[in-house]
Design a protein around this motif. Structure first.
Motif, PDB file in Angstrom:
ATOM      1  N   ILE A  76       0.840  -1.206   0.000  1.00 15.54           N
ATOM      2  CA  ILE A  76       0.000   0.000   0.000  1.00 15.54           C
ATOM      3  C   ILE A  76       0.873   1.254   0.000  1.00 15.54           C
ATOM      4  O   ILE A  76       0.613   2.217  -0.734  1.00 15.54           O
ATOM      5  CB  ILE A  76      -0.932  -0.006   1.225  1.00 15.54           C
ATOM      6  CG1 ILE A  76      -1.947  -1.156   1.116  1.00 15.54           C
ATOM      7  CG2 ILE A  76      -1.672   1.332   1.348  1.00 15.54           C
ATOM      8  CD1 ILE A  76      -2.808  -1.336   2.347  1.00 15.54           C
ATOM      9  N   LEU A  86      -7.441   3.267   6.500  1.00 18.23           N
ATOM     10  CA  LEU A  86      -7.050   3.893   5.235  1.00 18.23           C
ATOM     11  C   LEU A  86      -7.077   5.412   5.252  1.00 18.23           C
ATOM     12  O   LEU A  86      -6.708   6.042   4.258  1.00 18.23           O
ATOM     13  CB  LEU A  86      -7.948   3.371   4.114  1.00 18.23           C
ATOM     14  CG  LEU A  86      -7.894   1.848   3.909  1.00 18.23           C
ATOM     15  CD1 LEU A  86      -8.829   1.433   2.786  1.00 18.23           C
ATOM     16  CD2 LEU A  86      -6.473   1.389   3.616  1.00 18.23           C
ATOM     17  N   VAL A 115      -5.172   1.904  -3.309  1.00 15.73           N
ATOM     18  CA  VAL A 115      -5.029   1.003  -2.159  1.00 15.73           C
ATOM     19  C   VAL A 115      -5.169  -0.453  -2.595  1.00 15.73           C
ATOM     20  O   VAL A 115      -4.384  -1.317  -2.192  1.00 15.73           O
ATOM     21  CB  VAL A 115      -6.077   1.342  -1.076  1.00 15.73           C
ATOM     22  CG1 VAL A 115      -6.127   0.246  -0.009  1.00 15.73           C
ATOM     23  CG2 VAL A 115      -5.754   2.677  -0.428  1.00 15.73           C
ATOM     24  N   GLY A 142      -2.117  -1.683  -4.174  1.00  8.55           N
ATOM     25  CA  GLY A 142      -1.093  -1.945  -3.171  1.00  8.55           C
ATOM     26  C   GLY A 142      -1.310  -3.249  -2.433  1.00  8.55           C
ATOM     27  O   GLY A 142      -0.366  -3.994  -2.155  1.00  8.55           O
TER      28      GLY A 142
END
Length: 608
Positions: free
Chosen positions: A536, A572, A593, A596
């Motif tokens: 990420i 997040l 994200v 990742g």
């Protein structure tokens, strides 16, 4: 004279009447204010009690208004510092039950991790912070299924469903005295918490392990002792989990014991382990290695994890960490040979552990399931096969079950570990945190449960795009699983890994993304969590170079601590930060994200 007296008495009587009448019209300051709830879809609040007067504002169904007075079929109400009139036909009185207690008489204990502390007694109210399982707060009052609490830094409301309320015993500060010179405390519990004060509710500082010998500096009258647990660091431990004795200090606080029963250590470190003259990596080497897959008896064991062994007539210390091998009272022996022909181990059904040696006594490195196949490197005499489990790690799988078979024909489906860029054969549980009645955090016009689901679905799509299998704990915002159900979901599905998706809330200035794994879980997830977080991080830095990486951290969140597979919990961004809230609510960020996460999975499973 009598006339004067009569006039004086009359004046006094009139004054008393006036005084009493003044007090009679003063409202009781402690009287509860009546609340009214709107029953219509929308309701106008007007400047006067008639339909021809000007509309000041319109409120929606279930809005709560404060009653001022009633006039005919109209209520005078207060709403957001405005006073106006609304039709009584569309309002009903809210029955409130409020119980209060002295802030020193009761305490509130959370029954779950990540319990939201909200600004008001509503699930739609802003989250001010979290209360983890077992943590306590001061009770203030209880109202309509909610409890108002005060922690060291937050005052707010929590759902009564997830807490217990108990009487707080009156406590007095324990008497503290200096300890005798050279008094040591030897830990007898497997693991013991060090705290900032001689109190089990005080701040956690560290853990100390069984057989550690710690210098005592002070003693409290409530059976706690202050110890030096690291160089220059002191804290308090409960004295009932250890023994105290005066002794001359040794070169360190490390103690050495002889195992109560015959115990062996099996080396799984491919490069072997160096024998040294003391229990430290900086100690002198004795010029001998204990090779890979060697079994040695543990003659003595130091509290820092080093063990004293005899190998090839050389006695000394090796690092007995679980990272380099494992200890067992079982006397495990095996032989292994390379197959004469190229063979493949194929998973036909179910799930099997990959272990560091060909025995169930060895720790699990991970799991394989239906669809996985591997080239066989060696076969043991007890019918286990060694495979290249990841690009960096070998492991052993039992061939003694009906879940698998060994063949000389290479499988046609490309699901082996060596296939780059594919997650085929890998099963992942994606857990969208919260759901249904549990909104999670909220702020800046976004709600966590909805953000979690959108991000989880984006991660699901990205994993499936490269051949992985995904199981979702929920697929819409009307579904909800308890923490127990979420933690058990991966085992039910025979999954390889578990990823829980969340968004954070704190002060308005807090910003960035972070990841968590549990250091207390039965399954070690640190390497898995590192792979996901780094994936990420690389993806976010490429697209959003200034977004704050808050790092990977160890924290015992329920869904990762009590999981049966490697797991990670992702936060997040912060919904309490206006910039974060705007960013995390974009498809572009969610796609970044998800990219990742996939890169992290490919790296962890050696398919990058």
């Amino acid at each position: 004279m009598n006339t004067i007296k009569l006039n004086t008495a009359t004046i006094v009587s009139i004054c008393l009447v006036l005084i009493f009448s003044m007090f009679a019209v003063v409202p009781n300051a402690n009287a509860a204010s009546t609340k009214l709830k709107v029953t219509a879809t929308s309701l106008n609040i007007r400047t006067a009690p008639n339909t021809s007067s000007k509309v000041m504002t319109t409120v929606k169904k279930n809005t709560t208004l404060l009653k001022v007075k009633k006039s005919g079929n109209w209520y005078q109400v207060k709403y957001k510092n405005k006073t106006g009139w609304a039709s009584a036909k569309y309002l009903k009185t809210v029955k409130t039950t409020v119980s209060t207690a002295s802030t020193t008489s009761k305490i509130v204990t959370s029954k779950t991790d990540n319990l939201n502390i909200r600004k008001s007694n509503s699930i739609n109210s802003k989250s001010l912070g979290k209360l983890n399982k077992g943590k306590t707060a001061t009770y203030i009052q209880q109202k309509n299924g909610w409890v108002k609490i005060k922690t060291s830094s937050i005052t707010g409301w929590v759902s009564a469903t997830y807490v217990t309320i108990s009487n707080k015993a009156k406590t007095t500060s324990p008497k503290i005295t200096n300890a005798k010179k050279n008094l040591y405390f030897v830990v007898t519990a497997n693991s013991l918490t060090v705290r900032s004060k001689p109190d089990s509710s005080s701040k956690f500082l560290a853990y100390v392990k069984k057989n550690e010998s710690l210098l005592v500096s002070r003693i409290a009258s409530n059976n706690w002792v202050e110890v030096t647990y690291q160089t220059g660091k002191k804290g308090w431990v409960s004295a009932k989990y250890g023994t105290q004795k005066v002794k001359e200090p040794t070169t360190s606080s490390i103690t050495v014991v002889v195992p109560e029963e015959t115990t062996y250590y099996y080396v799984t470190e491919p490069t072997g382990l160096t024998i040294r003259d003391n229990y430290s990596a900086s100690a002198k080497s004795l010029g001998q290695e204990v090779p890979f897959e060697t079994k040695v008896q543990i003659l003595k064991q130091a509290s820092n994890g080093w063990i004293y062994v005899n190998y090839d007539d050389i006695e000394g210390w090796i690092n007995g960490s679980t990272y380099y091998g494992f200890a067992s009272t079982k006397n495990i022996t095996f032989t292994a040979e390379k197959p004469s022909k190229t063979k493949y181990f194929v998973m036909k059904s179910g799930t099997l552990n990959v272990r560091s040696l060909p025995t169930t006594a060895a720790p699990s490195l991970g799991k394989v399931s239906k669809g996985n196949y591997f080239k066989v490197l060696r076969v043991s005499n007890n019918n286990w096969v060694e495979v290249q489990y990841t690009s960096k790690q070998k492991g052993w799988i039992s061939a003694n079950t009906a879940s698998s078979n060994i063949t000389t024909k290479k499988p046609t489906t490309t699901v082996s570990d060596s296939v780059k860029g594919s997650l085929k054969g890998i099963k992942i549980v994606i857990d969208a945190g919260h759901g249904k009645q549990d909104n999670g955090a909220s702020g800046n016009k976004v709600v966590e449960k909805t953000l979690n689901l959108k991000a989880a679905k984006e991660i699901q799509a990205a994993i499936e795009k490269v051949g992985g299998t995904v199981y979702m704990t929920r697929t819409n915002d009307d579904q909800f699983l308890t923490l127990d159900q979420r933690a058990a979901y991966a085992k039910q599905k025979g999954a390889n890994a578990f990823i829980s998706v969340h968004h954070n809330s704190a002060s308005p200035s807090a910003t960035g993304y972070e990841s968590y794994y549990s250091s207390s879980a039965k399954v070690s997830s640190k390497k898995f969590a590192e792979a996901i977080h780094n994936g990420i991080k690389d993806a976010v830095e490429e697209e959003y170079p200034h977004y704050n990486d808050r790092k990977l951290r160890a924290m015992d969140f329920y869904v990762v601590r009590y999981n049966s597979v490697v797991s990670v919990l992702l936060e997040l961004g912060f919904v309490s930060n206006s910039s974060d809230a705007k960013l995390v609510n974009t498809n572009a960020y969610r796609e970044t994200v998800a990219k990742g996460v996939v890169n992290g999975l490919l790296s962890y499973y050696g398919r990058d």
